[in-house]
Design a protein around this motif. Sequence first.
Motif, PDB file in Angstrom:
ATOM      1  N   PRO A 283       0.828  -1.201   0.000  1.00  0.00           N
ATOM      2  CA  PRO A 283       0.000   0.000   0.000  1.00  0.00           C
ATOM      3  C   PRO A 283       0.870   1.261   0.000  1.00  0.00           C
ATOM      4  O   PRO A 283       1.978   1.260   0.541  1.00  0.00           O
ATOM      5  N   PHE A 284       0.355   2.316  -0.609  1.00  0.00           N
ATOM      6  CA  PHE A 284       1.036   3.614  -0.593  1.00  0.00           C
ATOM      7  C   PHE A 284       0.319   4.514   0.412  1.00  0.00           C
ATOM      8  O   PHE A 284      -0.876   4.779   0.283  1.00  0.00           O
ATOM      9  N   TYR A 285       1.037   4.980   1.420  1.00  0.00           N
ATOM     10  CA  TYR A 285       0.436   5.829   2.442  1.00  0.00           C
ATOM     11  C   TYR A 285      -0.182   7.074   1.799  1.00  0.00           C
ATOM     12  O   TYR A 285       0.177   7.483   0.697  1.00  0.00           O
ATOM     13  N   GLY A 286      -1.094   7.689   2.532  1.00  0.00           N
ATOM     14  CA  GLY A 286      -1.699   8.925   2.052  1.00  0.00           C
ATOM     15  C   GLY A 286      -0.640   9.947   1.658  1.00  0.00           C
ATOM     16  O   GLY A 286       0.313  10.179   2.387  1.00  0.00           O
ATOM     17  N   GLY A 287      -0.802  10.554   0.483  1.00  0.00           N
ATOM     18  CA  GLY A 287       0.153  11.544  -0.009  1.00  0.00           C
ATOM     19  C   GLY A 287       1.315  10.970  -0.778  1.00  0.00           C
ATOM     20  O   GLY A 287       2.151  11.722  -1.288  1.00  0.00           O
ATOM     21  N   CYS A 288       1.406   9.635  -0.897  1.00  0.00           N
ATOM     22  CA  CYS A 288       2.535   8.991  -1.575  1.00  0.00           C
ATOM     23  C   CYS A 288       2.093   8.336  -2.876  1.00  0.00           C
ATOM     24  O   CYS A 288       1.120   7.584  -2.892  1.00  0.00           O
ATOM     25  N   TRP A 289       2.811   8.620  -3.961  1.00  0.00           N
ATOM     26  CA  TRP A 289       2.630   7.964  -5.266  1.00  0.00           C
ATOM     27  C   TRP A 289       1.179   7.929  -5.731  1.00  0.00           C
ATOM     28  O   TRP A 289       0.667   6.910  -6.185  1.00  0.00           O
ATOM     29  N   GLY A 290       0.501   9.039  -5.576  1.00  0.00           N
ATOM     30  CA  GLY A 290      -0.859   9.150  -6.088  1.00  0.00           C
ATOM     31  C   GLY A 290      -1.951   8.851  -5.096  1.00  0.00           C
ATOM     32  O   GLY A 290      -3.131   9.109  -5.385  1.00  0.00           O
TER      33      GLY A 290
END
Length: 247
Positions: A51-58
């Motif tokens: 998962p990409f944390y909020g604010g990361c990579w879209g």
Amino acid sequence: MKHEWRLGGLYLPSGAATNAAVLMLHGFPGLLKNEDMAAELCRRGLTVFMPFYGGCWGSPGRFKVRGAFDDVRAALRLLSRYRHVDAGRIGILGYSFGGWAALRTASQTPVAAVAALAPAVPYGDGAAEARYLRRTAKVVNVGAVDELWDEYAAESRKDRPDVYLPRIWPTPVLIVQGLKDRLVRPEASAKLWALAEQPKKLAAFPHEDHEFQNNRPAVIADVCGWLESRLCYLSPPSRMTSAAALR
């Protein structure tokens, strides 16, 4: 209550079998995804969710420390319910900030294994951490860097690895450290390893810095081999116990 989507990557081995799985957590604020490790784990037959944390990579929203920890817990719940995953054979692999999140999460929710590469558990060198944040925070949506640093510092002061590391037991723990790392000092990782209960392993690489790029194949082989051995060959009673705890 407002809910936001999170983006991420899913690595699924060929075939429809139910697999062991790894929740893979990237670093702060997201410069290194370790996708080569995810691909190798998938080649070994494990499902990998990153998962990409909020604010990361879209992913929408702004990066916040508490928000990232919440994202990790939500991602673990989602992965445990995925139809191709055996919920009793889920491990967590975290790098840098993700290593901190991995250890904290494993102390709160039973998993089958946890591995942390250069875990950025705060240890007092605030100047180095602040420089790293300011240098790298441009790649994600963090809002005001000073506000994020204030939040990080506040979370750091409250962090108690001496309390939560022992709580990971009986889950096996792997800590991986480069001995030339100037951001996460080797002695800091050694202290974390000492706080954890057996079974545990400390893998030290003499020529590696924080990014683990000098002898990358050896690092990948060590981490992926350890996770494969802990997740793919569990006995049925262990799987049943872990699965019941996750539901």
